[in-house]
Scaffold this motif. Sequence first.
Motif, mmCIF file in Angstrom:
data_model
loop_
_atom_site.group_PDB
_atom_site.id
_atom_site.type_symbol
_atom_site.label_atom_id
_atom_site.label_comp_id
_atom_site.label_asym_id
_atom_site.label_seq_id
_atom_site.Cartn_x
_atom_site.Cartn_y
_atom_site.Cartn_z
ATOM 1 N N ILE A 80 0.835 -1.202 0.000
ATOM 2 C CA ILE A 80 0.000 0.000 0.000
ATOM 3 C C ILE A 80 0.866 1.248 0.000
ATOM 4 O O ILE A 80 0.578 2.218 -0.714
ATOM 5 C CB ILE A 80 -0.972 -0.029 1.202
ATOM 6 C CG1 ILE A 80 -2.013 -1.125 0.984
ATOM 7 C CG2 ILE A 80 -1.647 1.318 1.407
ATOM 8 C CD1 ILE A 80 -2.884 -1.404 2.191
ATOM 9 N N PHE A 81 1.948 1.246 0.777
ATOM 10 C CA PHE A 81 2.842 2.391 0.807
ATOM 11 C C PHE A 81 3.476 2.637 -0.569
ATOM 12 O O PHE A 81 3.579 3.779 -1.016
ATOM 13 C CB PHE A 81 3.950 2.191 1.850
ATOM 14 C CG PHE A 81 4.964 3.291 1.847
ATOM 15 C CD1 PHE A 81 4.656 4.544 2.342
ATOM 16 C CD2 PHE A 81 6.235 3.081 1.331
ATOM 17 C CE1 PHE A 81 5.581 5.562 2.330
ATOM 18 C CE2 PHE A 81 7.167 4.088 1.310
ATOM 19 C CZ PHE A 81 6.844 5.344 1.812
ATOM 20 N N ILE A 94 2.216 1.835 -3.481
ATOM 21 C CA ILE A 94 1.177 2.348 -4.375
ATOM 22 C C ILE A 94 0.903 3.822 -4.090
ATOM 23 O O ILE A 94 0.818 4.639 -5.013
ATOM 24 C CB ILE A 94 -0.108 1.498 -4.239
ATOM 25 C CG1 ILE A 94 0.132 0.109 -4.818
ATOM 26 C CG2 ILE A 94 -1.285 2.169 -4.937
ATOM 27 C CD1 ILE A 94 -0.977 -0.879 -4.537
ATOM 28 N N VAL A 95 0.777 4.178 -2.815
ATOM 29 C CA VAL A 95 0.532 5.583 -2.451
ATOM 30 C C VAL A 95 1.705 6.447 -2.886
ATOM 31 O O VAL A 95 1.511 7.545 -3.425
ATOM 32 C CB VAL A 95 0.269 5.704 -0.931
ATOM 33 C CG1 VAL A 95 0.309 7.153 -0.473
ATOM 34 C CG2 VAL A 95 -1.061 5.067 -0.581
ATOM 35 N N TYR A 96 2.917 5.980 -2.682
ATOM 36 C CA TYR A 96 4.095 6.738 -3.104
ATOM 37 C C TYR A 96 4.099 6.945 -4.619
ATOM 38 O O TYR A 96 4.381 8.029 -5.106
ATOM 39 C CB TYR A 96 5.376 6.021 -2.670
ATOM 40 C CG TYR A 96 6.626 6.702 -3.162
ATOM 41 C CD1 TYR A 96 7.096 7.853 -2.536
ATOM 42 C CD2 TYR A 96 7.332 6.212 -4.258
ATOM 43 C CE1 TYR A 96 8.229 8.491 -2.981
ATOM 44 C CE2 TYR A 96 8.464 6.856 -4.720
ATOM 45 C CZ TYR A 96 8.912 7.984 -4.077
ATOM 46 O OH TYR A 96 10.023 8.617 -4.528
ATOM 47 N N ILE A 126 1.563 6.965 -6.682
ATOM 48 C CA ILE A 126 0.461 7.793 -7.173
ATOM 49 C C ILE A 126 0.614 9.242 -6.739
ATOM 50 O O ILE A 126 0.456 10.159 -7.547
ATOM 51 C CB ILE A 126 -0.886 7.220 -6.677
ATOM 52 C CG1 ILE A 126 -1.149 5.869 -7.340
ATOM 53 C CG2 ILE A 126 -2.023 8.186 -6.976
ATOM 54 C CD1 ILE A 126 -2.367 5.149 -6.791
ATOM 55 N N PHE A 127 0.915 9.476 -5.478
ATOM 56 C CA PHE A 127 0.857 10.835 -4.948
ATOM 57 C C PHE A 127 2.197 11.530 -4.762
ATOM 58 O O PHE A 127 2.278 12.753 -4.867
ATOM 59 C CB PHE A 127 0.131 10.831 -3.590
ATOM 60 C CG PHE A 127 -1.292 10.395 -3.696
ATOM 61 C CD1 PHE A 127 -2.227 11.170 -4.352
ATOM 62 C CD2 PHE A 127 -1.704 9.199 -3.138
ATOM 63 C CE1 PHE A 127 -3.545 10.773 -4.452
ATOM 64 C CE2 PHE A 127 -3.012 8.788 -3.224
ATOM 65 C CZ PHE A 127 -3.942 9.582 -3.887
ATOM 66 N N LEU A 128 3.250 10.815 -4.474
ATOM 67 C CA LEU A 128 4.492 11.454 -4.056
ATOM 68 C C LEU A 128 5.589 11.473 -5.118
ATOM 69 O O LEU A 128 6.607 12.116 -4.927
ATOM 70 C CB LEU A 128 5.025 10.769 -2.792
ATOM 71 C CG LEU A 128 4.057 10.778 -1.606
ATOM 72 C CD1 LEU A 128 4.644 9.989 -0.462
ATOM 73 C CD2 LEU A 128 3.736 12.187 -1.182
ATOM 74 N N ARG A 129 5.407 10.767 -6.215
ATOM 75 C CA ARG A 129 6.446 10.731 -7.240
ATOM 76 C C ARG A 129 6.370 11.968 -8.122
ATOM 77 O O ARG A 129 5.293 12.441 -8.438
ATOM 78 C CB ARG A 129 6.289 9.470 -8.082
ATOM 79 C CG ARG A 129 7.601 9.025 -8.669
ATOM 80 C CD ARG A 129 7.490 7.678 -9.271
ATOM 81 N NE ARG A 129 6.971 7.852 -10.626
ATOM 82 C CZ ARG A 129 6.477 6.896 -11.367
ATOM 83 N NH1 ARG A 129 6.375 5.703 -10.881
ATOM 84 N NH2 ARG A 129 6.051 7.129 -12.563
#
Length: 79
Positions: free
Chosen positions: A51-52, A54-56, A58-61
């Motif tokens: 999950i981390f 995937i979140v990274y 989608i949102f943080l890259r």
Amino acid sequence: MKKITGIAIILLILTFLSVIVLRIWNIEIVSIKNLLKSSATLIFLGLAIVIFIIVYGIFLRDNDQEYHKKKGNKAHPKL
């Protein structure tokens, strides 16, 4: 990194199989209850890592980074 992950997985499998073999001979080093709790914890940690990632992704890259496509064989960042 792939080798380290593979070695860790192989060690976990060998450990689990050795506990099963010891249980066949009625030797109890680790109880099945503790083994199930440990397995559930490892699965939960694995899911949290996925999950981390995937979140990274989608949102943080930073997807706005551009590269020269015509400059050599490798991508070079624009300055």
